[in-house]
Enzyme design. Structure first.
Site, PDB file in Angstrom:
ATOM      1  N   LYS A 186       0.818  -1.220   0.000  1.00 48.38           N
ATOM      2  CA  LYS A 186       0.000   0.000   0.000  1.00 48.38           C
ATOM      3  C   LYS A 186       0.858   1.281   0.000  1.00 48.38           C
ATOM      4  O   LYS A 186       2.079   1.225   0.221  1.00 48.38           O
ATOM      5  CB  LYS A 186      -0.936  -0.040   1.209  1.00 48.38           C
ATOM      6  CG  LYS A 186      -1.982  -1.160   1.131  1.00 48.38           C
ATOM      7  CD  LYS A 186      -2.941  -1.094   2.333  1.00 48.38           C
ATOM      8  CE  LYS A 186      -3.991  -2.195   2.266  1.00 48.38           C
ATOM      9  NZ  LYS A 186      -4.968  -2.078   3.394  1.00 48.38           N
ATOM     10  N   HIS A 189      -2.324  -5.477   1.555  1.00 51.68           N
ATOM     11  CA  HIS A 189      -3.615  -6.157   1.352  1.00 51.68           C
ATOM     12  C   HIS A 189      -3.324  -7.583   0.938  1.00 51.68           C
ATOM     13  O   HIS A 189      -2.374  -7.837   0.193  1.00 51.68           O
ATOM     14  CB  HIS A 189      -4.426  -5.491   0.230  1.00 51.68           C
ATOM     15  CG  HIS A 189      -5.565  -6.363  -0.246  1.00 51.68           C
ATOM     16  ND1 HIS A 189      -6.777  -6.387   0.391  1.00 51.68           N
ATOM     17  CD2 HIS A 189      -5.631  -7.299  -1.228  1.00 51.68           C
ATOM     18  CE1 HIS A 189      -7.555  -7.292  -0.211  1.00 51.68           C
ATOM     19  NE2 HIS A 189      -6.881  -7.851  -1.190  1.00 51.68           N
TER      20      HIS A 189
HETATM   21  P1  DAT Z   1      -7.919  -6.588   5.849  1.00 48.35           P
HETATM   22  O1  DAT Z   1      -7.135  -5.576   5.049  1.00 48.35           O
HETATM   23  O2  DAT Z   1      -7.123  -7.127   7.003  1.00 48.35           O
HETATM   24  O3  DAT Z   1      -8.541  -7.659   4.993  1.00 48.35           O
HETATM   25  P2  DAT Z   1     -10.593  -5.433   6.053  1.00 48.35           P
HETATM   26  O4  DAT Z   1     -10.933  -6.188   4.812  1.00 48.35           O
HETATM   27  O5  DAT Z   1     -11.502  -5.599   7.233  1.00 48.35           O
HETATM   28  O6  DAT Z   1      -9.117  -5.776   6.557  1.00 48.35           O
HETATM   29  O7  DAT Z   1     -10.524  -3.878   5.748  1.00 48.35           O
HETATM   30  C1  DAT Z   1      -9.945  -3.413   4.543  1.00 48.35           C
HETATM   31  C2  DAT Z   1      -9.091  -2.209   4.843  1.00 48.35           C
HETATM   32  O8  DAT Z   1      -9.932  -1.155   5.331  1.00 48.35           O
HETATM   33  C3  DAT Z   1      -8.054  -2.404   5.953  1.00 48.35           C
HETATM   34  O9  DAT Z   1      -6.888  -3.026   5.492  1.00 48.35           O
HETATM   35  C4  DAT Z   1      -7.832  -0.996   6.400  1.00 48.35           C
HETATM   36  C5  DAT Z   1      -9.221  -0.382   6.303  1.00 48.35           C
HETATM   37  N1  DAT Z   1      -9.920  -0.475   7.598  1.00 48.35           N
HETATM   38  C6  DAT Z   1     -10.518  -1.571   8.122  1.00 48.35           C
HETATM   39  N2  DAT Z   1     -11.059  -1.315   9.325  1.00 48.35           N
HETATM   40  C7  DAT Z   1     -10.791  -0.005   9.570  1.00 48.35           C
HETATM   41  C8  DAT Z   1     -11.070   0.874  10.654  1.00 48.35           C
HETATM   42  N3  DAT Z   1     -11.748   0.476  11.728  1.00 48.35           N
HETATM   43  N4  DAT Z   1     -10.632   2.170  10.543  1.00 48.35           N
HETATM   44  C9  DAT Z   1      -9.947   2.595   9.455  1.00 48.35           C
HETATM   45  N5  DAT Z   1      -9.657   1.821   8.402  1.00 48.35           N
HETATM   46  C10 DAT Z   1     -10.056   0.533   8.446  1.00 48.35           C
HETATM   47 MG    MG Z   2     -10.045  -7.611   3.603  1.00 43.91          MG
END
Ligand code: DAT
Ligand code: MG
Length: 140
Positions: free
Chosen positions: A11, A117
């Site tokens: 990223k 990611h």
């Molecule tokens: P991952 O990247 O571990 O698969 P995810 O799919 O739940 O996590 O979320 C995608 C992205 O969104 C994550 O890498 C960063 C952002 N994100 C997730 N939860 C967040 C939060 N509570 N506050 C800010 N950004 C968040």
């Molecule tokens: Mg995810």
């Protein structure tokens, strides 16, 4: 289990801090092979489509703006059990909760700017890889 492929993004917070080599070293040490890789600036539309599953979440706008704020490195990783293995190597979404030695524990800035990611299922891996690579760009 057969060889599996997963989709990875290094990223903007990683490219900005010149950490792509350090992260790739962790990936390769874990036994994952980088079988496709390119550095790109993604468009707002690409970022919105890529993260469409999160479009109702309060952080969606911030997430999209972050993903287009600097170049990213998109990759296809190959290995035994690559999808689950890469999720393990990445560590928890929130670096404060990530295990020692994981990419996010070692390098992520915050839950939003969390360096990498990785696909979370075989179906999503297929869709995500196809969004950024044609089959002839992937050399296993
Ligand atoms: P991952 O990247 O571990 O698969 P995810 O799919 O739940 O996590 O979320 C995608 C992205 O969104 C994550 O890498 C960063 C952002 N994100 C997730 N939860 C967040 C939060 N509570 N506050 C800010 N950004 C968040
Ligand atoms: Mg995810």
């Amino acid at each position: 289990m057969a060889l599996e492929r997963t989709f990875s993004i290094l990223k903007p917070d990683a490219t900005e801090r010149n950490l792509t080599g350090a992260i790739n070293a962790i990936i390769e040490k874990a036994g994952l092979r980088i079988v496709a890789q390119k550095r790109v600036l993604i468009t707002k539309e690409q970022a919105q489509r890529f993260y469409a599953v999160h479009k109702e979440r309060p952080f969606f706008g911030e997430l999209v703006d972050f993903m287009i704020s600097a170049p990213v490195v998109v990759q296809v990783l190959e290995g035994e059990n690559a999808i689950a293995k890469y999720r393990e190597v990445m560590g928890a979404t929130d670096p404060a909760k990530a295990a020692a030695g994981t990419i996010r524990k070692e390098h992520a800035r915050s839950i939003g700017e969390n360096s990498v990611h990785g696909s979370d299922s075989p179906d999503n891996a297929k869709v995500e890889i196809a969004q950024f690579f044609s089959e002839n760009e992937i050399v296993g």
